[in-house]
Design an enzyme around this catalytic site. Structure first.
Site, PDB file in Angstrom:
ATOM      1  N   ASN A 212      38.273  39.059  30.506  1.00  0.00           N
ATOM      2  CA  ASN A 212      37.136  38.762  31.181  1.00  0.00           C
ATOM      3  C   ASN A 212      36.463  37.665  30.435  1.00  0.00           C
ATOM      4  O   ASN A 212      36.861  37.439  29.503  1.00  0.00           O
ATOM      5  CB  ASN A 212      36.344  40.080  31.343  1.00  0.00           C
ATOM      6  CG  ASN A 212      35.964  40.642  30.081  1.00  0.00           C
ATOM      7  OD1 ASN A 212      35.174  40.099  29.063  1.00  0.00           O
ATOM      8  ND2 ASN A 212      36.364  42.011  29.533  1.00  0.00           N
ATOM      9  N   LYS A 291      59.066  36.767  29.386  1.00  0.00           N
ATOM     10  CA  LYS A 291      58.111  36.192  30.221  1.00  0.00           C
ATOM     11  C   LYS A 291      58.298  36.462  31.721  1.00  0.00           C
ATOM     12  O   LYS A 291      59.703  36.120  32.173  1.00  0.00           O
ATOM     13  CB  LYS A 291      58.075  34.501  30.076  1.00  0.00           C
ATOM     14  CG  LYS A 291      57.099  33.774  30.905  1.00  0.00           C
ATOM     15  CD  LYS A 291      57.126  32.098  30.611  1.00  0.00           C
ATOM     16  CE  LYS A 291      56.118  31.424  31.912  1.00  0.00           C
ATOM     17  NZ  LYS A 291      56.424  30.061  31.325  1.00  0.00           N
ATOM     18  N   ASP A 307      38.062  55.265  28.045  1.00  0.00           N
ATOM     19  CA  ASP A 307      36.641  54.920  28.124  1.00  0.00           C
ATOM     20  C   ASP A 307      36.301  55.128  26.506  1.00  0.00           C
ATOM     21  O   ASP A 307      35.945  56.311  25.996  1.00  0.00           O
ATOM     22  CB  ASP A 307      35.874  55.835  29.116  1.00  0.00           C
ATOM     23  CG  ASP A 307      34.528  55.084  29.319  1.00  0.00           C
ATOM     24  OD1 ASP A 307      33.931  55.031  28.007  1.00  0.00           O
ATOM     25  OD2 ASP A 307      34.040  55.076  30.349  1.00  0.00           O
TER      26      ASP A 307
END
Ligand code: PMT
Length: 403
Positions: A212, A291, A307
């Site tokens: 992100n 790959k 989490d």
């Protein structure tokens, strides 16, 4: 809050000397008296008249001056201030301070300052290669060990045309640092703060990963602020381009699973846990050893990552738990739900749609949510300033003295 404080501002000869004029202005605006000492080289970069005009006091530069009422003016200058700040601090002045060389007014006054009574901030500013020079690096490290406050220079475009680390910390950040030292003091001494920062990377194959936009700036600012306030800081960071702040225990990780393992491993040492990291919620079920080759459409199967905060909440003993929520809609509802689900003491909610907030930028705009439904709106401010505010709020809500 700084009203009436006496500041001695030392300016040595570097391009960033122009910023010291702004710094002097900021201190004066706070109600401080500012005495400027400039080196001979500094006067080549900025006129003493500018400093005189901004501070209302003549600038001192020479060890011997007919206007001094005493032959020991350097001792008087070293005894008067509540805080000394050298900005910019060149490689030369840093070397002199470390070695105890006193061959001009600024270096002589600095040799005469009693560190235990008067804090000294040094704001290095120079070309990256000079900063990386082993002698300069060692000088900075030794000075920090001796108790000088180092305003760690930032990365960016440098006056020489190169890009890299070496930019002097901005004047408003130096003012904030001075405020913390003079007013806040070391209020986090003997407190261990465990901080997570940056993104995680979830590998697909040896060349690709899911991640992100987190730059790590928020988490690193928290680490720096906590360190400035005397905390023992453990910074667990995903991959970023940032230098960890001096004096913190730095534990780099890559994936969410690695971050989970390290955070839980260090949890029981911590008094406060702040999770600013943007953790990937999912990772690929399989990581290809080779790959992956192109072959038409591709389906990616993902599995949930642990989490980390939820697990920490289950295992916590004494820790004060602070989470972050980065949202694009329903900010307050989502943040409140996360606080409840993850059993947090406080959550910092940033709206990714707001300009100047969230990923990558040096600023943030947040709402602080506390247990019992209390919400505090925090306007645009630097991530460093926000970090100090978060630490203030933690301190108010988590009674240190009851530990
Ligand atoms: O790094 P910067 O560029 O400075 O940007 C700062 C930031 C936007 C990344 C930061 O301010 C921020 O909001 N961090 C949390 C972002 C996020 O992932 O929020 P979330 O809503 O997905 O997660 C909520 C909380 O749970 C966070 O404290 C997160 O660290 C934690 N979490 C999330 C998922 C997971 N698997 N484990 C966790 O512990």
């Amino acid at each position: 809050m700084l009203q009436g404080k006496a500041i001695l501002l030392g300016v040595s000869g570097g391009i960033a000397a122009y910023k010291s004029a702004e710094l002097a202005r900021l201190f004066v605006r706070e109600g401080c008296s500012v005495q400027v000492i400039m080196t001979r080289a500094a006067k080549k970069f900025i006129s003493p008249l500018t400093m005189h005009g901004l501070t209302g006091r003549p600038v001192f530069s020479s060890l011997f001056n007919d206007s001094y009422r005493t032959a020991t003016a350097h001792i008087q200058l070293a005894r008067e201030p509540d805080l000394v700040i050298v900005a910019p601090a060149t490689a030369n002045i840093l070397g002199k301070i470390r070695a105890g060389i006193a061959d001009d007014l600024l270096s002589t006054v600095l040799t005469a300052v009693e560190l235990g009574k008067c804090p000294v901030i040094l704001a290095p500013s120079m070309n990256t290669t000079m900063l990386e020079n082993p002698a300069v690096k060692e000088n900075i490290r030794v000075l920090e060990e001796r108790g000088f406050f180092i305003a760690d220079p930032g990365k960016g475009d440098l006056a020489c045309g190169e890009t890299g680390k070496g930019r002097m910390v901005e004047p408003f950040e130096l003012l904030e640092m001075a405020r913390k030292i003079l007013i806040g003091g070391k209020d986090y001494q003997n407190v261990t703060v465990l901080i997570s920062a940056g993104p995680t990377r979830e590998a697909l194959d040896p060349v690709r990963f899911i991640t992100n936009h987190s730059s790590g700036k928020m988490g690193y600012a928290l680490a720096r602020a906590a360190r400035e306030r005397g905390a023992n800081v453990i910074l667990v960071s995903g991959p970023t381009a940032l230098e960890p702040p001096a004096g913190v225990i730095f534990l780099p990780v890559v994936s969410a699973e690695e971050m989970y393992a390290v955070m839980l491993d260090r949890l029981q040492e911590a008094d406060v846990v702040i999770k600013a990291a943007a953790v990937a919620d999912y990772r690929p079920v399989e990581v290809s050893r080779q790959k992956i080759k192109k072959a038409g459409e591709m389906q990616l199967k993902l599995v949930r990552n642990p989490d980390i905060l939820k697990e920490i909440a289950k295992k916590k003993t004494k820790q004060f738990l602070v989470g972050f929520a980065a949202e694009t809609e329903n900010l307050l509802e989502n943040a409140a739900r996360k606080m409840e689900e993850k059993n947090l003491d406080m959550i910092v909610a940033n709206d990714l749609g707001e300009e100047g907030a969230g990923f990558q930028v040096d600023t943030n705009i947040v709402r602080l949510l506390y247990r019992g439904g209390v919400v505090e709106e925090v306007p645009l401010m630097t991530k460093l300033r926000l970090s100090h505010l978060i630490l203030d709020r933690i301190k108010e809500r988590w009674k240190f003295q009851d530990r």
